[in-house]
Design a protein around this motif. Sequence first.
Motif, PDB file in Angstrom:
ATOM      1  N   PHE A 274       0.819  -1.207   0.000  1.00  0.00           N
ATOM      2  CA  PHE A 274       0.000   0.000   0.000  1.00  0.00           C
ATOM      3  C   PHE A 274       0.857   1.264   0.000  1.00  0.00           C
ATOM      4  N   GLY A 275       1.927   1.241   0.801  1.00  0.00           N
ATOM      5  CA  GLY A 275       2.720   2.447   1.014  1.00  0.00           C
ATOM      6  C   GLY A 275       3.444   2.954  -0.211  1.00  0.00           C
ATOM      7  N   SER A 276       3.721   2.077  -1.172  1.00  0.00           N
ATOM      8  CA  SER A 276       4.428   2.520  -2.382  1.00  0.00           C
ATOM      9  C   SER A 276       3.486   3.065  -3.440  1.00  0.00           C
ATOM     10  N   LEU A 277       2.192   2.838  -3.288  1.00  0.00           N
ATOM     11  CA  LEU A 277       1.237   3.330  -4.286  1.00  0.00           C
ATOM     12  C   LEU A 277       1.251   4.853  -4.432  1.00  0.00           C
ATOM     13  N   PRO A 278       1.358   5.630  -3.339  1.00  0.00           N
ATOM     14  CA  PRO A 278       1.407   7.086  -3.521  1.00  0.00           C
ATOM     15  C   PRO A 278       2.812   7.633  -3.694  1.00  0.00           C
ATOM     16  N   GLN A 279       3.775   6.805  -4.094  1.00  0.00           N
ATOM     17  CA  GLN A 279       5.144   7.279  -4.231  1.00  0.00           C
ATOM     18  C   GLN A 279       5.454   7.668  -5.678  1.00  0.00           C
ATOM     19  N   GLN A 280       6.373   8.619  -5.789  1.00  0.00           N
ATOM     20  CA  GLN A 280       6.655   9.239  -7.079  1.00  0.00           C
ATOM     21  C   GLN A 280       7.325   8.295  -8.069  1.00  0.00           C
ATOM     22  N   ASP A 281       8.176   7.375  -7.600  1.00  0.00           N
ATOM     23  CA  ASP A 281       8.876   6.509  -8.556  1.00  0.00           C
ATOM     24  C   ASP A 281       7.904   5.584  -9.277  1.00  0.00           C
ATOM     25  N   ILE A 282       6.944   4.998  -8.542  1.00  0.00           N
ATOM     26  CA  ILE A 282       5.902   4.188  -9.175  1.00  0.00           C
ATOM     27  C   ILE A 282       5.082   5.046 -10.129  1.00  0.00           C
ATOM     28  N   PHE A 283       4.691   6.227  -9.661  1.00  0.00           N
ATOM     29  CA  PHE A 283       3.885   7.134 -10.475  1.00  0.00           C
ATOM     30  C   PHE A 283       4.603   7.477 -11.786  1.00  0.00           C
ATOM     31  N   GLN A 284       5.882   7.853 -11.705  1.00  0.00           N
ATOM     32  CA  GLN A 284       6.615   8.242 -12.911  1.00  0.00           C
ATOM     33  C   GLN A 284       6.723   7.103 -13.907  1.00  0.00           C
ATOM     34  N   ARG A 285       6.981   5.925 -13.410  1.00  0.00           N
ATOM     35  CA  ARG A 285       7.194   4.797 -14.306  1.00  0.00           C
ATOM     36  C   ARG A 285       5.914   4.402 -15.041  1.00  0.00           C
ATOM     37  N   VAL A 286       4.787   4.433 -14.334  1.00  0.00           N
ATOM     38  CA  VAL A 286       3.538   4.043 -15.002  1.00  0.00           C
ATOM     39  C   VAL A 286       2.985   5.184 -15.856  1.00  0.00           C
ATOM     40  N   MET A 287       3.198   6.441 -15.435  1.00  0.00           N
ATOM     41  CA  MET A 287       2.700   7.580 -16.201  1.00  0.00           C
ATOM     42  C   MET A 287       3.537   7.867 -17.452  1.00  0.00           C
ATOM     43  N   SER A 288       4.711   7.227 -17.556  1.00  0.00           N
ATOM     44  CA  SER A 288       5.548   7.409 -18.744  1.00  0.00           C
ATOM     45  C   SER A 288       5.095   6.537 -19.909  1.00  0.00           C
ATOM     46  N   ALA A 289       4.128   5.663 -19.667  1.00  0.00           N
ATOM     47  CA  ALA A 289       3.597   4.808 -20.741  1.00  0.00           C
ATOM     48  C   ALA A 289       2.951   5.652 -21.832  1.00  0.00           C
TER      49      ALA A 289
END
Length: 467
Positions: free
Chosen positions: A236-251
């Motif tokens: 749960f804790g990594s879901l609001p983190q920027q590294d996950i966000f950047q990697r999936v939003m770069s698709a």
Amino acid sequence: MGLQSVFILLYLLITVTIGVYAARKVKNSKDFILAGRSLPLPISTAALFATWFGSETILGSSVEFAKGGFLSVMQDPFGGALCLFLLGLFFAKSLYRMQILTFGDFYRNRYGKGMEIIAGICLIFSYFGWVAAQFVALGIMLQIIFGISLFWAIVLGSLFVVFYTYLGGMWSVSLTDFFQSISIVIGLVLVLYEMNSIKPITETIAEKPDGFFRFFPESDYHSWTLYLSAWMVVGFGSLPQQDIFQRVMSAKSERVAVYASYLSAFVYLGFAMIPLFLGLQAKSLMPNFDLEGDGSQLLIPEMILRFASPTIQILFFSALISAILSTASGAILAPSSILSENILKYFTAVRSDKKLLLLSRMSVLIVAFISFCLAVGKPSIYALVEDSGGISLVSLFIPMVFGLTTKRASQTAAITSLIAGMITWILLEIYHDDMTSHFYGTVVSLVTMLIFMFLFPAKKEHFSEAK
């Protein structure tokens, strides 16, 4: 290591060449932070797979598994795989449609500038220990391979990964991740094959006592609380983190973002099993190895140096360095993006995109320098990762979920939830000091959000404007 050192040095040069080439694609801050939102499915999947597949998975979780079985590694890799799966199931589509650069932008659009800055600070601080852990791990590998002191190995490793991250941002991170993920998969599979030929893995598994491979805890309340906390910290804790966000939003599309999340979850869980069983094999082949001392994180590298052929040594250390580099580069870029876009931008006169790009690059140097100071001050991977864990879970997860799912969540409720969760977590860390602090911090954050959401609901007009 002789000739092996030459091949590994060549591998490092290939990696930095890819990173420098990728930098040619960076024209503006969007390219730097999100790779122009143009990554195809294979590269997007590799980038998500590489999020945590670094020092903690290969050097940390393997030791914990060798000591305590599956119940010792719920946080990683199982929590990591859960995070990626939940990302695809519930969050990737909604976040992708928002057309934002950072997670700080989400908190600003949904709750206001105050929440943006507070959330940004929490996010940034959650990364310093994680980045420092990768610097230490990379330094340890360079020390083993090239025979230099740990301090200078950390210096050189840090400069290496900062160099191509500074130049190419997410473009460099993504393309090097793709190359490094291939190296990780090939290297670990061949290492497992050779170690199995020395002693069958099935024999090693048969030696373990009953209960070692148990997946669920004892039935008492405290055991289940610890168990759930372990799942939640990364899951749960990594879901609001920027590294996950950047990697999936770069698709390159919403569809790619969702599919990459699902694929990376299964790939991550599958290949993260290899270091776990290599850890078991290492303990079986080296029964006198100290799993409790500061050198415990060298369990698998020590086995490779003692038992593997020179070719396998090259493949393993190349795979391990790949894993650390891919994690480190993304971990540096994530807080740097938050720092430039959601913090420093408000305290400078920077408005043009060219200057924003420069500010993003300068933020990379700031984050890297602070993390480097932590790395040389506390050269323990486990301690550094432990220091960085839990912040986003107890502070940002609940505001993110309610911000995406209900119109009633207000800035007052979000900030109060964040503060209540953080205070609870900090106090329990000080006075109780076990992983249940993450569970109770999240529960307090949830309860606070529910209470303040109904006492101080958001105005419908603000929510509509944010959307």
